[in-house]
Design a protein around this motif. Sequence first.
Motif, PDB file in Angstrom:
ATOM      1  N   ASP A 101       0.832  -1.212   0.000  1.00  0.00           N
ATOM      2  CA  ASP A 101       0.000   0.000   0.000  1.00  0.00           C
ATOM      3  C   ASP A 101       0.867   1.263   0.000  1.00  0.00           C
ATOM      4  O   ASP A 101       0.470   2.296   0.492  1.00  0.00           O
ATOM      5  N   VAL A 102       2.095   1.142  -0.527  1.00  0.00           N
ATOM      6  CA  VAL A 102       2.994   2.299  -0.593  1.00  0.00           C
ATOM      7  C   VAL A 102       3.213   2.647  -2.066  1.00  0.00           C
ATOM      8  O   VAL A 102       3.533   1.771  -2.874  1.00  0.00           O
ATOM      9  N   ASP A 103       3.043   3.925  -2.411  1.00  0.00           N
ATOM     10  CA  ASP A 103       3.218   4.351  -3.798  1.00  0.00           C
ATOM     11  C   ASP A 103       4.671   4.168  -4.244  1.00  0.00           C
ATOM     12  O   ASP A 103       5.601   4.303  -3.437  1.00  0.00           O
ATOM     13  N   GLY A 104       4.844   3.931  -5.540  1.00  0.00           N
ATOM     14  CA  GLY A 104       6.174   4.013  -6.134  1.00  0.00           C
ATOM     15  C   GLY A 104       7.154   2.934  -5.726  1.00  0.00           C
ATOM     16  O   GLY A 104       8.358   3.147  -5.800  1.00  0.00           O
ATOM     17  N   VAL A 105       6.664   1.796  -5.324  1.00  0.00           N
ATOM     18  CA  VAL A 105       7.570   0.713  -4.905  1.00  0.00           C
ATOM     19  C   VAL A 105       7.707  -0.307  -6.035  1.00  0.00           C
ATOM     20  O   VAL A 105       6.744  -0.615  -6.730  1.00  0.00           O
TER      21      VAL A 105
ATOM     22  N   SER B 249      -1.697   0.705  -4.047  1.00  0.00           N
ATOM     23  CA  SER B 249      -1.020   1.996  -4.196  1.00  0.00           C
ATOM     24  C   SER B 249      -0.659   2.233  -5.660  1.00  0.00           C
ATOM     25  O   SER B 249      -0.721   1.313  -6.477  1.00  0.00           O
ATOM     26  N   ASP B 250      -0.276   3.468  -5.984  1.00  0.00           N
ATOM     27  CA  ASP B 250      -0.006   3.842  -7.372  1.00  0.00           C
ATOM     28  C   ASP B 250       1.483   3.679  -7.724  1.00  0.00           C
ATOM     29  O   ASP B 250       2.336   3.608  -6.841  1.00  0.00           O
ATOM     30  N   ASN B 251       1.755   3.690  -9.035  1.00  0.00           N
ATOM     31  CA  ASN B 251       3.140   3.681  -9.541  1.00  0.00           C
ATOM     32  C   ASN B 251       3.949   2.500  -9.018  1.00  0.00           C
ATOM     33  O   ASN B 251       5.120   2.636  -8.664  1.00  0.00           O
ATOM     34  N   VAL B 252       3.330   1.350  -8.974  1.00  0.00           N
ATOM     35  CA  VAL B 252       4.009   0.148  -8.481  1.00  0.00           C
ATOM     36  C   VAL B 252       4.465  -0.693  -9.673  1.00  0.00           C
ATOM     37  O   VAL B 252       3.780  -0.781 -10.691  1.00  0.00           O
ATOM     38  N   VAL B 253       5.649  -1.281  -9.543  1.00  0.00           N
ATOM     39  CA  VAL B 253       6.167  -2.202 -10.548  1.00  0.00           C
ATOM     40  C   VAL B 253       6.345  -3.575  -9.912  1.00  0.00           C
ATOM     41  O   VAL B 253       7.001  -3.713  -8.884  1.00  0.00           O
ATOM     42  N   LEU B 254       5.735  -4.582 -10.522  1.00  0.00           N
ATOM     43  CA  LEU B 254       5.910  -5.970 -10.083  1.00  0.00           C
ATOM     44  C   LEU B 254       6.664  -6.667 -11.196  1.00  0.00           C
ATOM     45  O   LEU B 254       6.202  -6.683 -12.346  1.00  0.00           O
TER      46      LEU B 254
ATOM     47  N   ASP C  25      -7.596 -15.123  -5.852  1.00  0.00           N
ATOM     48  CA  ASP C  25      -6.909 -14.615  -7.028  1.00  0.00           C
ATOM     49  C   ASP C  25      -5.395 -14.650  -6.810  1.00  0.00           C
ATOM     50  O   ASP C  25      -4.928 -14.791  -5.682  1.00  0.00           O
ATOM     51  N   GLY C  26      -4.649 -14.493  -7.915  1.00  0.00           N
ATOM     52  CA  GLY C  26      -3.193 -14.487  -7.805  1.00  0.00           C
ATOM     53  C   GLY C  26      -2.690 -13.143  -7.317  1.00  0.00           C
ATOM     54  O   GLY C  26      -2.409 -12.958  -6.134  1.00  0.00           O
ATOM     55  N   ILE C  27      -2.591 -12.186  -8.232  1.00  0.00           N
ATOM     56  CA  ILE C  27      -2.189 -10.829  -7.860  1.00  0.00           C
ATOM     57  C   ILE C  27      -3.330  -9.899  -8.240  1.00  0.00           C
ATOM     58  O   ILE C  27      -3.743  -9.848  -9.397  1.00  0.00           O
ATOM     59  N   LYS C  28      -3.830  -9.171  -7.269  1.00  0.00           N
ATOM     60  CA  LYS C  28      -4.902  -8.205  -7.519  1.00  0.00           C
ATOM     61  C   LYS C  28      -4.365  -6.812  -7.260  1.00  0.00           C
ATOM     62  O   LYS C  28      -3.698  -6.581  -6.244  1.00  0.00           O
ATOM     63  N   SER C  29      -4.631  -5.890  -8.174  1.00  0.00           N
ATOM     64  CA  SER C  29      -4.291  -4.491  -7.903  1.00  0.00           C
ATOM     65  C   SER C  29      -5.566  -3.695  -8.068  1.00  0.00           C
ATOM     66  O   SER C  29      -6.209  -3.736  -9.106  1.00  0.00           O
ATOM     67  N   LYS C  30      -5.948  -3.022  -7.019  1.00  0.00           N
ATOM     68  CA  LYS C  30      -7.230  -2.317  -7.025  1.00  0.00           C
ATOM     69  C   LYS C  30      -7.006  -0.835  -6.793  1.00  0.00           C
ATOM     70  O   LYS C  30      -6.325  -0.444  -5.842  1.00  0.00           O
ATOM     71  N   GLY C  31      -7.575  -0.025  -7.677  1.00  0.00           N
ATOM     72  CA  GLY C  31      -7.367   1.415  -7.557  1.00  0.00           C
ATOM     73  C   GLY C  31      -5.890   1.760  -7.583  1.00  0.00           C
ATOM     74  O   GLY C  31      -5.460   2.715  -6.963  1.00  0.00           O
ATOM     75  N   ALA C  32      -5.104   0.953  -8.296  1.00  0.00           N
ATOM     76  CA  ALA C  32      -3.642   1.124  -8.336  1.00  0.00           C
ATOM     77  C   ALA C  32      -3.277   1.664  -9.719  1.00  0.00           C
ATOM     78  O   ALA C  32      -3.115   0.903 -10.669  1.00  0.00           O
ATOM     79  N   ASP C  33      -3.161   2.984  -9.827  1.00  0.00           N
ATOM     80  CA  ASP C  33      -2.882   3.595 -11.124  1.00  0.00           C
ATOM     81  C   ASP C  33      -1.418   3.378 -11.514  1.00  0.00           C
ATOM     82  O   ASP C  33      -0.549   3.235 -10.654  1.00  0.00           O
ATOM     83  N   ASN C  34      -1.174   3.403 -12.828  1.00  0.00           N
ATOM     84  CA  ASN C  34       0.188   3.279 -13.371  1.00  0.00           C
ATOM     85  C   ASN C  34       0.880   2.010 -12.885  1.00  0.00           C
ATOM     86  O   ASN C  34       2.052   2.043 -12.494  1.00  0.00           O
ATOM     87  N   ILE C  35       0.198   0.914 -12.911  1.00  0.00           N
ATOM     88  CA  ILE C  35       0.826  -0.326 -12.431  1.00  0.00           C
ATOM     89  C   ILE C  35       1.436  -1.105 -13.592  1.00  0.00           C
ATOM     90  O   ILE C  35       0.875  -1.144 -14.688  1.00  0.00           O
ATOM     91  N   VAL C  36       2.590  -1.676 -13.326  1.00  0.00           N
ATOM     92  CA  VAL C  36       3.280  -2.488 -14.324  1.00  0.00           C
ATOM     93  C   VAL C  36       3.440  -3.912 -13.798  1.00  0.00           C
ATOM     94  O   VAL C  36       3.966  -4.119 -12.703  1.00  0.00           O
ATOM     95  N   TYR C  37       2.969  -4.869 -14.572  1.00  0.00           N
ATOM     96  CA  TYR C  37       3.255  -6.283 -14.331  1.00  0.00           C
ATOM     97  C   TYR C  37       4.226  -6.702 -15.431  1.00  0.00           C
ATOM     98  O   TYR C  37       3.865  -6.690 -16.614  1.00  0.00           O
ATOM     99  N   TYR C  38       5.423  -7.091 -15.070  1.00  0.00           N
ATOM    100  CA  TYR C  38       6.418  -7.430 -16.092  1.00  0.00           C
ATOM    101  C   TYR C  38       7.122  -8.731 -15.723  1.00  0.00           C
ATOM    102  O   TYR C  38       7.644  -8.876 -14.617  1.00  0.00           O
ATOM    103  N   LYS C  39       7.133  -9.655 -16.647  1.00  0.00           N
ATOM    104  CA  LYS C  39       7.780 -10.965 -16.443  1.00  0.00           C
ATOM    105  C   LYS C  39       7.310 -11.628 -15.151  1.00  0.00           C
ATOM    106  O   LYS C  39       8.103 -12.044 -14.312  1.00  0.00           O
ATOM    107  N   ILE C  40       5.999 -11.662 -15.006  1.00  0.00           N
ATOM    108  CA  ILE C  40       5.378 -12.292 -13.838  1.00  0.00           C
ATOM    109  C   ILE C  40       4.726 -13.594 -14.295  1.00  0.00           C
ATOM    110  O   ILE C  40       4.161 -13.659 -15.390  1.00  0.00           O
TER     111      ILE C  40
END
Lengths: 340, 400
Positions: free
Chosen positions: B65-69, B97-102, B113-128
Amino acid sequence: MKQGGISWLLGAALALGSAIAVQATVLDELKVNDQAIIEDRLPRTLGEFGFFLDPAVQTPAWGVHPYELNTPLYSDGAEKLRFIYMPEGTKAEANGEGLLKFPVGSALIKTFAFGEGDKRRLIETRVLLHRADGWIALPYKWNKEQTDALLAIAGARLPITTPGGEEISYRIPNKNQCKECHGLDDEVVLLGPRARNLSAEWLAGFAERGWLDAAPGLAERLPVWADREHTDIEAAARAYLDVNCAHCHRPGAMASNSGLDLRWEQTDPIAIGVLKRPVAAGRGSGGLEFSIVPGDPDNSIMVHRMNSIESGVAMPELGKATVDKDGVAAVERWIAGMDR
Amino acid sequence: MTKLNLLCATALIAAAMPLAAETHTVAPGGGAQERLQEALILAEPGDEIVLGAGRFELTDGLSLDVDGVTVRGAGMDQTVLDFSNQMDAGEGLLVTSDNVVLREFGVEDSKGDGIKSKGADNIVYYKIRVEWTRGPHPENGAYAIYPVESTNVLVDTVTTIGSSDAGIYVGQSENIIVRNSVAKYNVAGIEIENSYGADVYNNLAVNNTGGILVFDLPDIPKQGGRDVRVFRNIVVDNNTPNFAPEGNIVAEVPTGMGVMVMSHYNVEVFENVFAENATGNILIVGYPNETSDEDYNPLPVNVLITRNIQGRAGYNPAFDGAELLAAAMGGTIPPVTHDGNGTDIVVQDEVPVLSLGFTRPAQPFTEARPGIVDLSGDGSRKPILEPIVLPEAMEAVVKQ
């Protein structure tokens, strides 16, 4: 003799003086530590706040007021001790039937205990601290000696025997999980102390003592859960859903995307689940088509999920390791009584 | 004056930049649940949490729940978050949180569910990678990768296996890219639902019940799904028998489906490769259930199918009445089926199109008036939807 008298007097004065000094120290120690509530840090122990004179028996400190809710949240049958703290000289404001507004520096404290009499063990205390930039929610886990509770920021698990005799792995939520229930539009909010879920007597007493601006006059309140057999079943069930589900199932909260809105004030049948298809229930649907099928609790997803303790199916998702049989019974009775 | 401006500028830059971003390394092993969750809670914006190689044995859902992590593992097969003993929470990892990269880790056998992002703007799922390791099963979690109620979503180079609903499910969101990913053995490979603006391209959808779904559903806060492009995907052999629990809309997806468009506005399906989808390569339908939602349009509007490569399909169709139809048509129905509902449905691929001849949604099959139709119009339609553009910082992530 005279000399002695003087020395006695002197001695008495000195003793009195030190007694006064001691008194002042004791009084300070009886007070809640306001700094711990408002400072931008995470106190490591519950004791730092000084909310309790005698932590083990939960005797509240000066300015810490106990309260109860008409219909409470089910937490695996835990006994819950609820307190409100407000800084000296401040008061809460009523807001119609909604949440009381507490000034910055206030705290809400809820201790979870299992066991009766001598066997009562304090398990955890959850605090909500009203800081300048909003509320913050923190969980504290009680030590074995029952002298203090330690910050459990990542949560914890421990074995518990419930009042119903079930052996469970009890979950203390982590800091984020606190917010999953207490989150609304990305802020941490209170859930319990809504005027409609507090007794008229308590509100009046709180106002009389100057701790609340005025006791709101309400046309209706949530029924008292313990008396549900004698109240309208719809009111009891809707109060139960409001308190146990609507912190997530409402617009702006964790389950907003489901479209299910279980707040007390919601009147649209589809929004509360009547003949509403699930959105993202997955296997939580249990092969059923609608959240609520009027007259048919056995075919209602709501009942199916309340009746489960399996992660991925169980509702609520957090803070539940046992089925609340009373809650299920009330919701079943309400649905069974709906016109088909 | 100049000096003051300079000071202000410096202050502004300092405010915009994360202060001394830190890296926190978490290794698998004893106490992984508490150690990893604590790192996720105590992280500051700009920090990176590095997950060591190996298996993290977890007992409860994790949350951020921390932005930008950034949460970075050693690879989708090297770092595994193992939720097979999960006791609590509705998903393995929750991001709010926003601006998160997984990036570069795997999630296995979460209970919900596996990974849920809710109300999480600018989220990146990469090589997951998100997988239920027993393969298709109705008690697997619903969604593997599940961004919802978010603006700017990038799902790139992920693998999802075994979801009982959808592998990659983007719901009630805006400005979305799903690309370069693999979805297999899910009920739905990729699903875009009740969303505005999505590009779905360069993906492989294979061995699902249905490859790629574009749906708009009633009684949901965000409605009127629109503007989705599905292009340059490989959508083949999606014939895994539907294993979704009843009650979910995907339980109604016929086994053997390539791309399915339900209700929805403005969908372009082009330059994909389709083959070996036993019900059909493409199905365009209205919402099949009764609904009392007055704000909802149950009809598809403006759907363009063009320049796709259409391999074998329709040889074992699984929707109501399809068997009879197939028998009547020499054993195979056309690769493209339209239920007859909606407006501006254009199919320019050079294959026959079956219309069921329905005149309203949720009509019983007994009222079908099936026949081969030509929906190509004058054959001149071209895709016109604008490409989705994400903030540069999100695209920069996948170039690292």
